[in-house]
Design a protein around this motif. Structure first.
Motif, PDB file in Angstrom:
ATOM      1  N   GLY A  66      39.745  30.696  42.782  1.00  0.00           N
ATOM      2  CA  GLY A  66      39.882  29.745  43.889  1.00  0.00           C
ATOM      3  C   GLY A  66      40.986  28.716  43.681  1.00  0.00           C
ATOM      4  N   ARG A  67      41.073  28.182  42.454  1.00  0.00           N
ATOM      5  CA  ARG A  67      42.085  27.157  42.170  1.00  0.00           C
ATOM      6  C   ARG A  67      43.494  27.711  42.343  1.00  0.00           C
ATOM      7  NH1 ARG A  67      43.909  22.802  41.653  1.00  0.00           N
ATOM      8  NH2 ARG A  67      44.669  22.860  39.509  1.00  0.00           N
ATOM      9  N   PHE A  68      43.682  28.965  41.937  1.00  0.00           N
ATOM     10  CA  PHE A  68      44.962  29.658  42.100  1.00  0.00           C
ATOM     11  C   PHE A  68      45.345  29.687  43.591  1.00  0.00           C
ATOM     12  CE2 PHE A  68      46.969  33.633  43.354  1.00  0.00           C
ATOM     13  CZ  PHE A  68      48.044  33.768  42.480  1.00  0.00           C
ATOM     14  N   LEU A  69      44.362  30.027  44.421  1.00  0.00           N
ATOM     15  CA  LEU A  69      44.614  30.114  45.867  1.00  0.00           C
ATOM     16  C   LEU A  69      44.936  28.740  46.442  1.00  0.00           C
ATOM     17  CD1 LEU A  69      41.611  32.467  46.750  1.00  0.00           C
ATOM     18  CD2 LEU A  69      43.982  33.150  46.409  1.00  0.00           C
ATOM     19  N   ASP A  70      44.228  27.718  45.924  1.00  0.00           N
ATOM     20  CA  ASP A  70      44.480  26.346  46.380  1.00  0.00           C
ATOM     21  C   ASP A  70      45.909  25.913  46.037  1.00  0.00           C
ATOM     22  OD1 ASP A  70      41.898  26.001  47.327  1.00  0.00           O
ATOM     23  OD2 ASP A  70      41.157  25.164  45.437  1.00  0.00           O
ATOM     24  N   ILE A  71      46.297  26.170  44.779  1.00  0.00           N
ATOM     25  CA  ILE A  71      47.615  25.725  44.310  1.00  0.00           C
ATOM     26  C   ILE A  71      48.728  26.338  45.157  1.00  0.00           C
ATOM     27  CG2 ILE A  71      49.262  25.870  42.374  1.00  0.00           C
ATOM     28  CD1 ILE A  71      46.680  25.907  40.531  1.00  0.00           C
ATOM     29  N   LEU A  72      48.586  27.639  45.439  1.00  0.00           N
ATOM     30  CA  LEU A  72      49.656  28.318  46.186  1.00  0.00           C
ATOM     31  C   LEU A  72      49.479  28.222  47.698  1.00  0.00           C
ATOM     32  CD1 LEU A  72      50.337  31.518  44.037  1.00  0.00           C
ATOM     33  CD2 LEU A  72      51.583  29.357  44.059  1.00  0.00           C
TER      34      LEU A  72
ATOM     35  N   MET B  82      34.012  31.703  42.569  1.00  0.00           N
ATOM     36  CA  MET B  82      35.467  31.633  42.738  1.00  0.00           C
ATOM     37  C   MET B  82      36.057  30.380  42.076  1.00  0.00           C
ATOM     38  SD  MET B  82      36.214  33.248  46.523  1.00  0.00           S
ATOM     39  CE  MET B  82      37.995  33.047  46.459  1.00  0.00           C
ATOM     40  N   TYR B  83      35.209  29.386  41.831  1.00  0.00           N
ATOM     41  CA  TYR B  83      35.716  28.149  41.233  1.00  0.00           C
ATOM     42  C   TYR B  83      35.211  27.901  39.816  1.00  0.00           C
ATOM     43  CZ  TYR B  83      38.201  27.010  45.436  1.00  0.00           C
ATOM     44  OH  TYR B  83      39.097  27.040  46.472  1.00  0.00           O
ATOM     45  N   ASP B  84      34.253  28.700  39.351  1.00  0.00           N
ATOM     46  CA  ASP B  84      33.800  28.559  37.973  1.00  0.00           C
ATOM     47  C   ASP B  84      33.791  29.967  37.368  1.00  0.00           C
ATOM     48  OD1 ASP B  84      32.536  28.156  35.596  1.00  0.00           O
ATOM     49  OD2 ASP B  84      30.910  26.913  36.409  1.00  0.00           O
ATOM     50  N   TYR B  85      34.933  30.298  36.728  1.00  0.00           N
ATOM     51  CA  TYR B  85      35.150  31.694  36.334  1.00  0.00           C
ATOM     52  C   TYR B  85      34.115  32.201  35.332  1.00  0.00           C
ATOM     53  CZ  TYR B  85      39.572  30.039  38.280  1.00  0.00           C
ATOM     54  OH  TYR B  85      40.509  29.448  39.076  1.00  0.00           O
ATOM     55  N   ASP B  86      33.612  31.299  34.479  1.00  0.00           N
ATOM     56  CA  ASP B  86      32.616  31.753  33.496  1.00  0.00           C
ATOM     57  C   ASP B  86      31.363  32.313  34.180  1.00  0.00           C
ATOM     58  OD1 ASP B  86      34.199  31.110  31.348  1.00  0.00           O
ATOM     59  OD2 ASP B  86      33.471  29.041  31.242  1.00  0.00           O
ATOM     60  N   LYS B  87      31.077  31.764  35.359  1.00  0.00           N
ATOM     61  CA  LYS B  87      29.882  32.237  36.083  1.00  0.00           C
ATOM     62  C   LYS B  87      30.046  33.680  36.559  1.00  0.00           C
ATOM     63  CE  LYS B  87      27.895  27.914  37.646  1.00  0.00           C
ATOM     64  NZ  LYS B  87      28.151  26.808  38.555  1.00  0.00           N
ATOM     65  N   ILE B  88      31.295  34.091  36.757  1.00  0.00           N
ATOM     66  CA  ILE B  88      31.524  35.476  37.216  1.00  0.00           C
ATOM     67  C   ILE B  88      30.935  36.445  36.195  1.00  0.00           C
ATOM     68  CG2 ILE B  88      33.228  37.245  37.843  1.00  0.00           C
ATOM     69  CD1 ILE B  88      35.239  35.059  38.419  1.00  0.00           C
ATOM     70  N   LYS B  89      31.332  36.238  34.942  1.00  0.00           N
ATOM     71  CA  LYS B  89      30.922  37.184  33.905  1.00  0.00           C
ATOM     72  C   LYS B  89      29.403  37.237  33.759  1.00  0.00           C
ATOM     73  CE  LYS B  89      31.392  38.262  29.070  1.00  0.00           C
ATOM     74  NZ  LYS B  89      31.863  37.796  27.769  1.00  0.00           N
ATOM     75  N   VAL B  90      28.789  36.058  33.750  1.00  0.00           N
ATOM     76  CA  VAL B  90      27.332  35.995  33.582  1.00  0.00           C
ATOM     77  C   VAL B  90      26.635  36.759  34.708  1.00  0.00           C
ATOM     78  CG1 VAL B  90      25.350  34.432  33.451  1.00  0.00           C
ATOM     79  CG2 VAL B  90      27.543  33.756  32.421  1.00  0.00           C
ATOM     80  N   ALA B  91      27.075  36.502  35.947  1.00  0.00           N
ATOM     81  CA  ALA B  91      26.404  37.112  37.099  1.00  0.00           C
ATOM     82  C   ALA B  91      26.646  38.620  37.157  1.00  0.00           C
ATOM     83  CB  ALA B  91      26.886  36.448  38.387  1.00  0.00           C
ATOM     84  N   TRP B  92      27.893  39.025  36.908  1.00  0.00           N
ATOM     85  CA  TRP B  92      28.203  40.457  37.032  1.00  0.00           C
ATOM     86  C   TRP B  92      27.506  41.261  35.924  1.00  0.00           C
ATOM     87  CZ3 TRP B  92      30.234  37.928  40.865  1.00  0.00           C
ATOM     88  CH2 TRP B  92      30.818  38.594  41.928  1.00  0.00           C
ATOM     89  N   LYS B  93      27.455  40.680  34.761  1.00  0.00           N
ATOM     90  CA  LYS B  93      26.793  41.350  33.647  1.00  0.00           C
ATOM     91  C   LYS B  93      25.301  41.542  33.954  1.00  0.00           C
ATOM     92  CE  LYS B  93      26.455  40.469  28.864  1.00  0.00           C
ATOM     93  NZ  LYS B  93      26.808  39.619  27.716  1.00  0.00           N
TER      94      LYS B  93
END
Lengths: 385, 199
Positions: free
Chosen positions: A51-57, A20-31
């Protein structure tokens, strides 16, 4: 078909917080997940919201890893009355304003000042042209808009990763099994506006207002689905169904409050060429007769804990049936248990076609061996000979 | 269910100087009927929520008229909570409510409850029944760990453990080492009654 929650993160030894805080990791893991398990489709990698989006708002609607729950735990909804019992008229008269300003100012802490933006401020001529814009000159509203701009930047970073995943997966042989979600109007109001307790009291205390509000939400839920299908160029739209499950409502309550507007959303989607993929979470045994009232060959139903023999019988010739690989088997069963259940499903539901093997509920950490066994066995046994 | 009529009857009875405790007894009996109808699949969750709301309104009306806090006769003690990592509370709250109206003293530890907190509460209250709730699959492990913590504290043979939640089955019961699982709130009440000898 595999429809994971945070499973790909756990499979790669990552926590929900990591992705949720390191978006590049999403792609690697899901792939890695889809390549290793080899299901026939992929379902996107949007589960880890940014995650950062949720923090900001300062998102209030959920607790998420590192923000109310531990980094190893998935995000979870906090039910509440984000819409008050006496606000039905406001929602019915102008759902757009209510959701974008009133409701948004409650579920995002940073957007609280938006509640001062006037409702239906009108500009007709030179005289008074600047009146509606005065709130935008106040420091709190300006701070809210600065948060929106910052959050927007974060959302753009995130969607870049998601889009690159979605572009790459079909090239690797995995078409997408969905373009995005929409919901049943009863769940929209019951999940995150009035809450379970709120909507259930409204069924008794102000049933007509509740019915009108669901009618008001119906076109919005149709447009949501149609819009996403068009944007993605994929007709499949997911509809997770929550509060109409067995035990939640009586037959009468389901027929009066849940089904009519759900059916309207389904029909509205079908009219626009969308294929609704309805995910009946929990049990749906008591609803099978009701949901038969749909045009033939236009929907798919994914079941979680429903009796699949009954589901197949009820929907035979009407809809594709899917799912029912249960959470307990995936998590605490043996590979042999999983295989036997998969065989039973194919024998029961596969007759004459129209069945897709899939999990019954969103899953996180399961026994990977069981998952692999199911995919491999289905490819071997679930073929037309 | 008729909310306005029920509240009017309570008001009339209070105005007529009727014994407030008797009113609560009658409300309690009404809740037993609600529980029975839920068990018989005549009532569903909205009916439990609504009856609970009416009961709360009646209690709020009657309480100020009571000379002192009413001593309700309790049939047994139950420690309950949603296990570590899980914050879902709707199902757990319904079970707490149904146990309460069925005469149990309920120690509700809330959500995301660490195993040690269950152990501490069991020791402190001497409750012989423990209810573990969870909606997520991660709750399977938290439940198992909680049962183990109870065992490690030397309390396993002093308590019966029941589990419940959306994805809880017989298989999960075996995995966690619990004594039983309930598919809904009334099954939980029946188990508690059976174990406390109140059934």
């Amino acid at each position: 078909m595999l429809i994971p929650s945070f499973a790909p993160a756990f499979y790669s030894g990552l926590t929900p917080h990591d992705v949720m805080y390191d978006y590049d990791k999403i792609k690697v893991a899901w792939k890695k997940f889809f390549i290793d398990f080899q299901p026939d489709t992929h379902g996107g990698c949007e589960v880890p919201s940014p995650g950062r989006f949720l923090d900001i708002l300062d998102f209030k609607l959920y607790k998420w890893p590192g923000h109310g729950v531990s980094p190893e735990t998935t995000y979870q909804c906090i039910e509440g009355e984000y819409m008050k019992a006496d606000e039905y008229d406001a929602l019915i008269q102008d759902p757009f304003y209510f959701l974008s300003f009133t409701w948004a100012s409650r579920i995002f802490g940073a957007l609280e000042p938006l509640q001062t933006i006037p409702h239906r401020a009108s500009i007709f001529e030179m005289y008074g042209v600047s009146f509606p814009f005065i709130p935008y000159g106040t420091p709190p509203v300006q701070a809210a808009y600065r948060a929106l701009l910052e959050a927007g930047n974060e959302a753009v970073k995130w969607i870049g990763v998601i889009n690159s995943f979605s572009k790459e997966m079909p090239e690797l042989g995995f078409p997408a099994h969905q373009a995005g979600p929409t919901k049943a109007p009863f769940d929209v109001i019951g999940d995150t506006l009035r809450g379970t307790r709120g909507i259930m009291l409204d069924m008794y205390r102000q049933p007509d207002k509740l019915l009108q509000a669901m009618e008001a939400m119906t076109p919005i839920m149709i447009q949501t689905g149609v819009g996403m299908a068009k944007q993605a160029g994929n007709p499949l739209i997911f509809m997770p169904l929550h509060k109409g499950a067995d035990g939640f409502l009586s037959d009468e309550q389901y027929k009066k409050f849940y089904w009519p507007t759900l059916r309207k959303v389904i029909m509205g989607l079908i009219d626009e060429g969308v294929v609704p993929l309805l995910w009946a979470e929990g049990g749906y045994n008591s609803r099978l007769e009701v949901i038969r009232d749909l045009p033939k060959g236009k929907t798919a139903w994914l079941f979680d804990l429903t009796d699949m023999a009954k589901a197949k019988k009820a929907l035979d010739g009407i809809a594709c049936v899917m799912g029912n690989m249960p959470m307990d088997l995936l998590t605490v069963g043996t590979p042999q248990d999983a295989k036997e259940h998969a065989k039973k499903l194919i024998d029961t539901c596969g007759k004459g076609g129209g069945y897709i093997m899939a999990n019954g509920a969103f899953f996180d950490e399961v026994k990977w061996e069981n998952l692999k066994t199911i995919v491999d066995f289905t490819k071997e046994y679930g073929v037309y000979k | 269910m008729k909310e306005k009529e029920a509240l009017k009857i309570v008001e009339d009875r209070l105005n007529a100087g009727k014994e407030p405790l008797k009113i609560l007894d009658d409300a309690q009996r009404a809740m037993e009927i609600v529980g029975q109808r839920f068990a018989d699949s005549q009532y569903f969750i909205p009916d439990l929520v609504y009856s609970g709301e009416i009961l709360k309104e009646i209690t709020d009306m009657v309480k100020p008229k009571l000379a002192k806090a009413a001593e309700v006769k309790r049939v047994g003690k139950v420690v309950i909570g949603t296990v570590a990592g899980d914050i879902h509370d709707i199902g757990k709250d319904i079970v707490v409510f149904m146990l309460d109206v069925n005469g149990f003293e309920v120690y509700d530890l809330g959500v995301d409850v660490p195993a040690q907190k269950f152990v501490d509460k069991i020791k402190e209250s001497g409750a012989p029944i423990v209810g573990l709730s969870g909606f997520l699959a991660l709750a399977y492990d938290s439940m198992k760990q909680t049962v183990e913590a109870i065992k490690d504290a030397g309390l396993r043979n002093k308590v019966k453990v029941m589990i419940g939640g959306g994805q809880i089955t017989e298989e999960v019961k075996k995995y966690t080492g619990a004594d039983a699982y309930g598919k809904d709130a009334m099954v939980g009440v029946s188990l508690a009654k059976k174990w406390s000898g109140a059934g």
